[in-house]
Motif scaffolding. Structure first.
Motif, short mmCIF file in Angstrom:
data_model
loop_
_atom_site.label_atom_id
_atom_site.label_comp_id
_atom_site.label_asym_id
_atom_site.label_seq_id
_atom_site.Cartn_x
_atom_site.Cartn_y
_atom_site.Cartn_z
N UNK A 15 0.84 -1.20 0.00
CA UNK A 15 0.00 0.00 0.00
C UNK A 15 0.87 1.25 0.00
N UNK A 16 1.94 1.20 0.77
CA UNK A 16 2.86 2.34 0.79
C UNK A 16 3.39 2.63 -0.62
N UNK A 17 3.79 1.56 -1.30
CA UNK A 17 4.34 1.68 -2.65
C UNK A 17 3.30 2.30 -3.59
N UNK A 19 0.71 4.18 -2.93
CA UNK A 19 0.45 5.59 -2.64
C UNK A 19 1.59 6.47 -3.13
N UNK A 20 2.83 6.00 -2.95
CA UNK A 20 3.97 6.80 -3.42
C UNK A 20 3.85 7.05 -4.93
N UNK A 22 1.20 7.04 -6.86
CA UNK A 22 0.09 7.91 -7.23
C UNK A 22 0.40 9.37 -6.91
N UNK A 23 1.12 9.60 -5.83
CA UNK A 23 1.41 10.98 -5.45
C UNK A 23 2.56 11.55 -6.27
N UNK A 47 -8.00 -0.66 -0.89
CA UNK A 47 -7.73 -0.32 0.51
C UNK A 47 -6.83 0.90 0.63
N UNK A 48 -5.86 0.99 -0.28
CA UNK A 48 -4.86 2.05 -0.17
C UNK A 48 -5.48 3.44 -0.31
N UNK A 49 -6.48 3.56 -1.20
CA UNK A 49 -6.96 4.89 -1.51
C UNK A 49 -8.32 5.20 -0.91
N UNK A 50 -8.93 4.22 -0.26
CA UNK A 50 -10.23 4.43 0.32
C UNK A 50 -10.22 5.71 1.16
N UNK A 51 -11.23 6.54 1.13
CA UNK A 51 -12.50 6.40 0.41
C UNK A 51 -12.45 6.81 -1.06
N UNK A 52 -11.31 7.26 -1.55
CA UNK A 52 -11.23 7.51 -3.00
C UNK A 52 -11.22 6.18 -3.73
N UNK A 55 -6.92 5.92 -8.17
CA UNK A 55 -6.88 6.99 -9.18
C UNK A 55 -6.09 6.61 -10.42
N UNK B 226 1.61 10.89 3.61
CA UNK B 226 1.95 10.42 2.27
C UNK B 226 1.04 11.07 1.23
N UNK B 270 -7.93 0.91 5.50
CA UNK B 270 -8.76 0.51 4.36
C UNK B 270 -10.13 1.12 4.57
#
Lengths: 299, 619
Positions: A15-17, A19-20, A22-23, A47-52, A55, B226, B270
């Protein structure tokens, strides 16, 4: 990291990977191959971007030889999640009638590798997530989570960018791109245990069921449509089989199995005597065939 | 106990490192039959006798198998009934130190291979040093080739004795020496009868049991932000991974930098709402009030975390291009990327002996302690206290390479360095007084390309228009301010830095500065741009080398061709063309008048958009 379970640690890393990426990166895409690894990766993205919503769009490289159940699963999933699904097929290869029976390695090179490169270039994606795992194969075992590719999508294994702690350097020059493997540190067993823990839906082909198959060169090939022509001496038989990996049906070997539940699959995985890749017909050519493919731009 | 152990192996080919791991996988029946079959086949190709070569299991790249060496980290996975393992098998050669560091930043424990016939070598100390630097707290010294020293206890004792000193010097608390034979399999997965005097466990049993839970106590909560999630106007989630201790709903936290306080309103893992988030959890946190929080900010519970813009760090240099003080890089720490200047290198540490050596540069695979300044205050912590806020990488702005990794040794607080004097008369006021926008026009190009000619002509034009100007010229500066500088790389960087700083002071004084310097290197000009900020205009004189040689006003080309001037730009030294100059002029193709018309137009266009009113002079 105190008291986190093995799966928690793997999940947090992936999840960390994501998000990095996407940002920090422009135009990411997720390679969606419909298999269990893709299913886990997609679940992690949610899970990583919830509630989005995640992307980025999903991209499937369709060789037109995938199992029919995979295609219907793919279309239903994309719709349920409300995510954009791009499907790309190498048109020239299709016109020329490339097929896994007559064209061997050329089929894979064009319908998979070239098709992938073509799609990434056409849509201008600079970063693509893939579900590759280091336990699958030797050259993957050497690859970083962020795998940099030059303008021709080629991997240079001797000059990989150092990757320290969780400080990912995502900077690229024009025309370069990155393949990102959030599941690098997962094993086949981890994937199944996570699927069970998170109740992730996977294509039913992973579960044992009586299916029409034939035996060819030591592989059990499922007869998924009429394009599979019987060779002299071959016959269609009905066997209780399942698949450990999913790809093009003529290139995917099944295993005789009675594992009909996730628990049974996990038990079977733990006691398996052969590695998962034995069921992929394309990987068995030479010891370094995967490294060659990756240098040429394959995932 | 943690059910996942990430460990690494260090040692050179001859130490039998890959063989040890290969043998462990083989003996513990952790190989699939097809892997075993491939191993047999490959072993037969490799040696005529067909002995099983366990190292072939790990060296995966074609080049590695051909040369019989490990070049890059390989990751292997196995699990026993007690634990899952990820092994990072790393190269031992000094030239691949950076790849070893990659493995070390990933691992909880390091197995250091020691050849029992040779004892602790400089390379052993190097391996321990790199691992300890990258934060590994648990070590196993695998004393290999015990079969070649007749499984002698004396050998084990004497090497263990040497190890005590080594481990102490790195402040390592958790370590164990295990005598093994990688080829024979003694003490690899099972306790060996060949060494009855060794009363502890086999390597695999030790790895199954060792506890790597972090010893540090009293670590407060922190979380680098992040990503900010804003799906709709009622939700603003701060996403990140928790470092340090747990945080729960309604706890008070501080947002750094800025030091505003808020309470935790909700925590998502999540799509699940949770009450508490613990170390390592990935979360999305909502605060009870709207604060200005973006990526790179840090949420923290402690009052002790302070922001600063200077620190001292141990830097492992990984780039072909040397580190030279004065250069600037992009620094990534936590989730924040900012500009960093290497102010000075305190010393280099010999990675084999630990000896401190004074130096003015760091080459690839060298380790040094540096003072670093960053462009804006941020939360920095000593690595020993907080890995997440104390580890960093440096990235090259031009090549995008990861040039270095580092750990923070000490944070320099504001009181310990010079505080910028807030001046009451501002730059803006001085500029207004002169009715102009201060700017530095930087002419770059080959000797003889027309830099000084254009600078002089432009100055006359500007002064006639009532502007206040000053010329900085390579020759003039070198005769005075920079008299003590030579033409080596370090001095060249310093030359440009001083010129840019002087130009900046003059801009602060309200002057328009015309600087003409060959400045052949892109990164040096980038440094000047960095120092001078937005009012820096780069004019590239692209006059051809042939034309410059034809002019040869000072007779320098003739000398250079006779070999009397080493490293002369264009003849025996490179010139890197600017990739994005504000203006490019070929003085072989246009008159001086035309050229300065174009520069004047550029100044009007660019500066008007910056600060319209000031430059509009009623004439």
């Amino acid at each position: 990291m105190n008291n986190l379970t093995h799966l928690d640690r793997l999940e947090a890393e992936a999840i960390y990977v994501m998000r990095e990426v996407v940002v920090e990166c422009e135009h990411p895409v997720m390679l969606y191959s419909i298999g269990k690894d893709s299913s886990v990766m997609l679940h992690l993205a949610i899970k990583a971007f919830y509630p989005d919503k995640p992307p980025f769009p999903l991209l499937h490289i369709d060789t037109t030889w995938k199992f029919r159940e995979m295609i219907s699963f793919r279309d239903r999933k994309a719709q349920e999640l409300g995510m954009q699904l791009l499907v790309h097929t190498h048109q020239e290869g299709l016109r020329n009638g490339l097929n896994p029976f007559d064209h061997g390695a050329a089929y894979t090179d064009i319908m998979k590798t070239e098709a992938l490169k073509e799609a990434l270039d056409q849509y201008g994606f600079s970063v693509a997530f893939g579900g590759g795992r280091r336990d699958e194969e030797k050259s993957r075992a050497k690859e970083r989570i962020f795998s940099f590719r030059n303008a021709a999508h080629a991997w240079d294994p001797k000059n990989q960018r150092p990757e320290m702690w969780n400080l990912y350097n995502t900077r690229i020059n024009k025309k370069e791109s990155i393949r990102v493997f959030p599941l690098s540190n997962w094993t086949e067993k981890d994937i199944w245990e996570y699927i069970k823990r998170e109740n992730i839906e996977v294509v039913p082909l992973y579960f044992a069921k009586v299916r029409p198959v034939l035996y060819r060169e030591g592989n059990i090939i499922m007869v998924d449509d009429q394009r599979l022509k019987l060779l002299p001496g071959e016959e269609i038989v009905y066997r209780r089989v399942r698949f450990r990996t999913l790809g093009c049906y003529p290139l995917t070997g099944g295993v005789e199995s009675s594992a009909e539940t996730l628990d049974q699959i996990i038990e079977e995985t733990k006691s398996a005597v052969t590695s998962e890749r034995t069921s992929r017909v394309i990987d068995q050519e030479t010891t370094s065939s995967m490294e060659r493919r990756k240098r040429e731009g394959y995932f | 106990m943690n059910d996942l152990l990430k460990f690494m192996t260090c040692g050179s080919v001859d130490d039998g490192k890959s063989t040890l791991i290969g043998h462990m996988l083989y003996d513990a029946k952790l190989l699939y039959t097809d892997q075993e079959k491939t191993l047999w086949q490959d072993s037969k190709v490799k040696n005529a006798e067909g002995h099983m070569d366990y190292s072939l299991l790990l060296d995966g790249l074609v080049a590695e198998r051909e040369q019989g060496i490990t070049i890059d980290v390989a990751y292997r996975f196995f699990s026993t009934q007690h634990r899952s393992f990820i092994v990072a098998d790393t190269p031992g050669h000094e030239q691949y130190t950076r790849n070893m560091a990659v493995g070390a930043s990933f691992a909880d424990l390091a197995i250091i291979l020691v050849d029992a016939t040779r004892g602790i070598l400089p390379q052993t100390r190097r391996h321990v040093r790199i691992c300890a630097l990258m934060g590994i707290e648990h070590f196993v010294l695998a004393l290999n080739k015990m079969d070649l020293v007749d499984y002698a206890k004396e050998r084990y004792d004497s090497i263990s004795q040497d190890a005590i000193q080594m481990m102490k010097s790195h402040d390592v608390q958790s370590w164990q020496v295990i005598p093994v034979s990688a080829t024979q399999g003694d003490n690899v997965t099972h306790w060996s009868v060949n060494m009855p005097w060794y009363e502890s466990e086999s390597l695999l049993s030790y790895l199954e049991k060792v506890s790597t839970l972090e010893q540090r106590t009293n670590r407060s909560f922190s979380m680098p932000v992040q990503r900010v999630s804003r799906p709709h106007q009622y939700y603003r989630g701060l996403q990140g991974q928790v470092a340090g201790s747990a945080i729960k709903i309604s706890d008070e936290i501080m947002v750094l930098p800025g030091q505003e306080k808020a309470r935790i309103k909700t925590i998502h893992r999540g799509s699940t709402l949770v009450e508490i988030a613990e170390e390592g959890h990935f979360v999305s946190i909502q605060l009870d009030r709207e604060l200005d929080v973006s990526r790179g900010c840090v949420l923290a519970s402690s009052e002790d975390l302070a922001c600063t813009d200077m620190f001292t760090a141990s830097i492992l240099w990984m780039d072909e291009q040397e580190l030279i003080p004065g250069r600037n890089y992009l620094l990534k720490i936590g989730t924040k990327t900012l500009t960093a200047y290497i102010m000075s290198i305190r010393h280099r540490m010999d990675i084999n002996t630990g000896e401190l050596v004074s130096t003015d540069s760091l080459a690839k695979n060298e380790l040094g302690q540096c003072d670093v300044a960053v462009s804006e205050p941020m939360v920095f912590e000593r690595f020993a206290n907080n890995k997440a806020l104390g580890s960093l990488i440096l990235m090259d702005r031009i090549s995008n390479m990861t040039s270095a990794c580092g750990v923070i040794d000490d944070v320099l607080t504001r009181s310990s360095h010079v505080v910028w004097q807030e001046m009451e008369i501002t730059r803006d006021m001085r500029a207004r007084q002169k009715n102009q926008v201060p700017v530095t026009i930087w002419f770059t190009g080959l000797s003889g390309s027309g830099k000084s000619t254009l600078a002089n002509a432009l100055e006359k034009r500007l002064v006639s228009l009532g502007r206040h100007t000053m010329i900085l010229d390579g020759d003039n500066i070198r005769h005075g301010l920079n008299r003590n500088l030579g033409f080596g790389e370090t001095d060249r960087v310093e030359n440009i830095r001083r010129v840019a700083e002087v130009a900046k002071l003059m801009n602060d004084a309200g002057l328009v500065v015309l600087a003409s310097f060959i400045s052949p290197y892109e990164r040096d000009r980038e440094l000047a741009r960095e120092i001078l900020g937005e009012h820096f205009l780069e004019i590239y004189l692209s006059t051809s080398l042939e034309e410059c040689q034809r002019r040869d006003v000072k007779g320098l080309y003739a000398k250079a061709k006779r070999g009397e001037i080493p490293g002369f730009t264009g003849i025996s030294g490179p010139y890197e063309k600017p990739s994005h100059p504000d203006l490019e002029i070929d003085t072989g193709q246009c008159s001086v008048e035309e050229a300065i018309d174009r520069i004047e137009k550029l100044m009007d266009d660019v500066l008007m958009t910056h600060n319209g009113s000031v430059y509009q002079v009623e004439e």
